[in-house]
Design a protein around this motif. Structure first.
Motif, short mmCIF file in Angstrom:
data_model
loop_
_atom_site.label_atom_id
_atom_site.label_comp_id
_atom_site.label_asym_id
_atom_site.label_seq_id
_atom_site.Cartn_x
_atom_site.Cartn_y
_atom_site.Cartn_z
N LEU A 148 0.83 -1.21 0.00
CA LEU A 148 0.00 0.00 0.00
C LEU A 148 0.86 1.26 0.00
N VAL A 149 1.88 1.32 0.86
CA VAL A 149 2.68 2.56 0.90
C VAL A 149 3.46 2.73 -0.40
N ASN A 150 3.91 1.63 -0.99
CA ASN A 150 4.60 1.76 -2.28
C ASN A 150 3.66 2.35 -3.33
N ALA A 151 2.44 1.83 -3.37
CA ALA A 151 1.49 2.31 -4.37
C ALA A 151 1.11 3.77 -4.13
N LEU A 152 0.93 4.14 -2.86
CA LEU A 152 0.49 5.51 -2.57
C LEU A 152 1.62 6.53 -2.72
N SER A 153 2.84 6.09 -2.42
CA SER A 153 3.94 7.07 -2.47
C SER A 153 4.26 7.49 -3.89
N SER A 154 3.88 6.67 -4.87
CA SER A 154 4.26 6.99 -6.25
C SER A 154 3.19 7.78 -6.98
N ILE A 155 2.17 8.23 -6.28
CA ILE A 155 1.11 8.99 -6.95
C ILE A 155 1.50 10.45 -7.16
N LYS A 156 2.37 10.96 -6.27
CA LYS A 156 2.88 12.32 -6.48
C LYS A 156 4.38 12.25 -6.72
N ASP A 157 4.89 13.11 -7.58
CA ASP A 157 6.33 13.14 -7.79
C ASP A 157 6.98 14.16 -6.85
N ALA A 158 8.29 14.32 -7.02
CA ALA A 158 9.02 15.18 -6.08
C ALA A 158 8.60 16.64 -6.19
N ASP A 159 7.97 17.01 -7.31
CA ASP A 159 7.50 18.40 -7.47
C ASP A 159 6.06 18.57 -7.00
N THR B 218 -5.34 18.21 -6.53
CA THR B 218 -4.36 17.60 -5.64
C THR B 218 -4.81 16.21 -5.22
N PHE B 219 -3.89 15.50 -4.62
CA PHE B 219 -4.15 14.16 -4.10
C PHE B 219 -3.78 14.17 -2.62
N GLU B 220 -4.66 13.65 -1.78
CA GLU B 220 -4.36 13.57 -0.36
C GLU B 220 -4.73 12.19 0.18
N ILE B 221 -3.89 11.70 1.09
CA ILE B 221 -4.22 10.49 1.84
C ILE B 221 -4.93 10.96 3.10
N ASN B 222 -6.20 10.62 3.24
CA ASN B 222 -6.99 11.11 4.37
C ASN B 222 -6.97 10.17 5.57
N GLY B 223 -6.62 8.92 5.32
CA GLY B 223 -6.55 7.97 6.43
C GLY B 223 -5.84 6.71 5.98
N ILE B 224 -5.13 6.08 6.92
CA ILE B 224 -4.44 4.84 6.60
C ILE B 224 -4.40 4.00 7.86
N THR B 225 -4.56 2.70 7.72
CA THR B 225 -4.47 1.82 8.88
C THR B 225 -4.09 0.42 8.45
N GLY B 226 -3.32 -0.24 9.30
CA GLY B 226 -2.95 -1.63 9.04
C GLY B 226 -2.07 -2.13 10.16
N GLY B 227 -2.20 -3.42 10.49
CA GLY B 227 -1.31 -4.04 11.47
C GLY B 227 -1.60 -3.58 12.88
N TYR B 228 -0.58 -3.67 13.72
CA TYR B 228 -0.76 -3.37 15.14
C TYR B 228 -0.46 -1.90 15.39
#
Lengths: 458, 458
Positions: free
Chosen positions: B233-244, B303-313
């Motif tokens: 999940l973090v790999n997929a989400l981190s690549s949605i925006k570039d460094a700019d 824009t793109f925003e991650i509004n919530g994330i959850t997983g694991g302990y």
């Protein structure tokens, strides 16, 4: 009849009584994590100490700030002193309603896989611990005396994280030192093949808290303008492994060692079926570091895992929030001589390099232990391997473990000795779960195995 | 004395009575989300409908599956029909203990910023709604009749997500159609500068559930071998925006339009101080798309925003778990003519391209609405801008809004008309929070403003 055969025959003859004693032990609900069972934990210690005294050990209960330790000695002497470690406390039983029979009313059940002892602690660790004790009893019956040079250390806090163990080892190091430790808290390899665990991965645990705004923001008013700590966190975490599954932190692989040819051959001989192993949990294929076998991945290669992540709104429905904070818990498994503190430092530097000026990060440490690798050139290993092979009719395997067994690291660090991790639990023993069991065969052949190992080392 | 001046004078003369009526309205606890207040919501509708009937409107309460709508008409005719929209329901008052005075016992308070009306709903939206009603009253008193061609639509479910609104618009489209809608549910620009919101961002909300193993795994036994859904999940989400800070999804910027020179000049004239704005929430600098001004980032750029994330302990302490599942809620804010469904498709394709064979992903949609941009070449905009400037002594600004105001999109989509979003709320009105207030100046000059706008458009 050789002396060893007499001991084995004595074990067989007394199996019903040995099972009775184990059942008596299992009836004591020595749940160490539950303060309501404090008296039961002590009762189990008293019961066990009485057994050892009756066998001729110089045994005593040693109070700690938590539950007591039991330390016992046979007469000094012998070719090499050996420490035996086990624990007499057990896991809680919740959820109780999932047990088919009461957890502290042990019973022998017939199953397609043979007879089993059903009770909390049957496998972890009372049944395994009693394979030691009953072997000493039969040895004494046949030889007229206990083997010399034995040190026994049985604790009552293993299921509570062993808070008293390290202080106790430090305070009693001289008394407890031996040439090697035998630890009976592990399983056989798959399909009942006897095994000696000769290496364990280490662990570094870290918790990261990333903070941005001092409150949750509305993504309509701030989205595209204000720092989003979840985005910062996922960017930082996603770049720790590359596309080949390798960790990218500088210096991470310093100290990682390739398998020796001997171990590589042993592990290939295990014919580990990764697809079958993964299929038991709904998966199908190894997804780790490219170019490594599956057993290498879990036993001999370090790794990075995200164990938990949270941030923003995670309930039902949707909130267009830009959270003020995001958190993650991560861990590294270590091998070889990787240095936990250097890896922690590299990890923190990596995260910090991703934190923009508007955000702050804080870290919490959740432990650091190096990997353990036993010196299998010690002749005790070859002797034990041969003894296990003779008992089980299958060559014993040197295996690794992907997890940590902290006691082995503590013995190495504090007492300066390697451990031999030999256990007869089976994968389906349901330890820590309802309906725990221990196969009568594990108990019986486990005792035989210790008799053979004692014989080979004496 | 011109007719407009007479209306303004009449408004001033009757301010005490107008405030009394507003206080009466505020005493009705019309909390639409709370079933216990269902009767109060209806009472507010009856009160308001009575007011309109007394003014000479053809007004009626229209039942829906939820709380009722009020629809009112003045006589047909006039140069262009205008729809006025507001809502008579209010937010809940929790936490009640943070209110300094009871939320439904309205009072006028003196403050360093002048007199304010303190009550739940004072600003959102009863006070603003009554600026319409009292203006119509003064107009009738001076002209002897209401302005012709008015359609009023007041709803009682705005704070509950307006579930009945779209069906009601569809069913009554012919009756409600006008040349433009006036919406009184917004704020002035910072520091009390009058403003007309002429563009709103759209929204695509998505929820992702990534599944790997069919249970939580121990990272010692499986770490490095088994798929970790958090990592995927973090790999997929981190690549949605570039460094700019630009979104990398193919076709994402199709339909995004640069600012016109007119709007760019207007926005520059606002002298928006991003550092000051961000400092109010503990931040310091714009972190969004490179090469854009701060106002562009929140008003005119998607824009793109991650509004919530959850997983694991995620509890206290640490668990070395490899979770079976990880979830995230994300949203895109849209501008120009970006197509919400095409963006949703591109997002899902991007995520799916990151999911290894051992994992599965499922998506849930949380809404999709395109951006709105009003046609400011309609002379009504220039007329309203001039009217606001005359009243407040400061040039009114055309501004954007980073969030969505669904009613404006609904009017456009269902009734085919643009909206003019003009409100007199202030940033410190504490709407949705304890101690909500509305400045008496907002009320008084708000009424004047509507009188001027009505005069200019009639």
């Amino acid at each position: 009849m050789a002396e060893l055969d007499k001991v084995l025959a004595q074990l067989d003859a007394n199996l019903p009584q040995a099972l009775d004693r184990l059942m008596e032990f299992l009836r004591i609900p020595s749940v160490s994590t539950d303060p309501a069972h404090k008296g039961d934990v002590r009762q189990a210690a008293v019961w066990l100490c009485d057994q050892l005294q009756e066998l001729g050990f110089d045994a005593s209960i040693r109070d700690t700030e938590g539950h007591p330790m039991i330390v016992a000695h046979s007469a000094p002497g012998g070719s090499r002193p050996i420490l035996f470690y086990g624990h007499y406390d057990v896991q809680p039983v919740d959820p109780l309603e999932l047990w088919n029979t009461p957890p502290f009313e042990p019973r022998i059940e017939d199953t397609p896989d043979g007879q089993v002892i059903r009770a909390r602690g049957a496998s972890d660790d009372k049944g395994q611990l009693m394979t030691f004790v009953e072997t000493f009893r039969a040895w004494r019956d046949v030889h007229g005396a206990l083997p010399p040079g034995l040190v026994l250390l049985f604790e009552g806090e293993e299921e509570s994280g062993s808070p008293s163990l390290r202080p106790f080892l430090h305070e009693n190091a001289e008394e407890l030192k031996a040439s090697i430790a035998m630890i009976c808290d592990t399983s056989m390899y798959a399909d009942g093949r006897p095994a000696i665990t000769t290496q364990l991965r280490g662990l570094v645990g870290e918790e990261i808290t990333l903070r941005a705004a001092d409150r949750d923001l509305h993504s309509g008013s701030f989205g595209g303008l204000a720092a989003n700590p979840i985005q910062v966190l996922v960017n930082a975490l996603s770049s720790i492994k590359d596309a080949d599954g390798r960790v990218t932190l500088p210096g991470f692989y310093d100290g990682v060692e390739d398998l020796t040819n001997e171990l590589r051959a042993d592990w290939e001989d295990l014919r580990f079926d990764a697809a079958e192993f993964l299929s038991r949990v709904g998966l199908g294929q190894p997804i780790g570091e490219r170019g490594r076998t599956a057993l290498e991945m879990v036993w001999n290669r370090p790794t990075f895992e995200i164990n938990g992540i949270t941030g923003g709104y995670t309930g039902d429905g949707f909130k267009t929030v830009l959270p003020g904070e995001a958190r993650a818990k991560v861990s590294f498994r270590l091998t070889g001589t990787q240095n936990p503190e250097r890896i922690r430092d590299a990890f923190r530097a990596h995260i910090e390099s991703h934190v923009p000026a508007d955000c702050s990060v804080s870290f919490a440490s959740h432990g650091a232990s190096p990997a353990s690798r036993m010196d299998i050139s010690d002749p005790a290993f070859a002797a034990a391997k041969a003894a296990l092979g003779a008992e089980w009719g299958r060559e014993a395997a040197y295996i690794g473990a992907g997890g940590s067994i902290p006691i082995a690291g503590d013995f190495k660090e504090i007492l300066g000795m390697d451990s031999m991790l030999i256990g007869f639990a089976k994968d389906d023993d349901r330890i820590h779960s309802p309906n725990e069991k221990y196969n009568v065969e594990s108990f019986s052949k486990g005792m035989h195995s210790w008799a053979r190992i004692l014989d080979a080392l004496s």
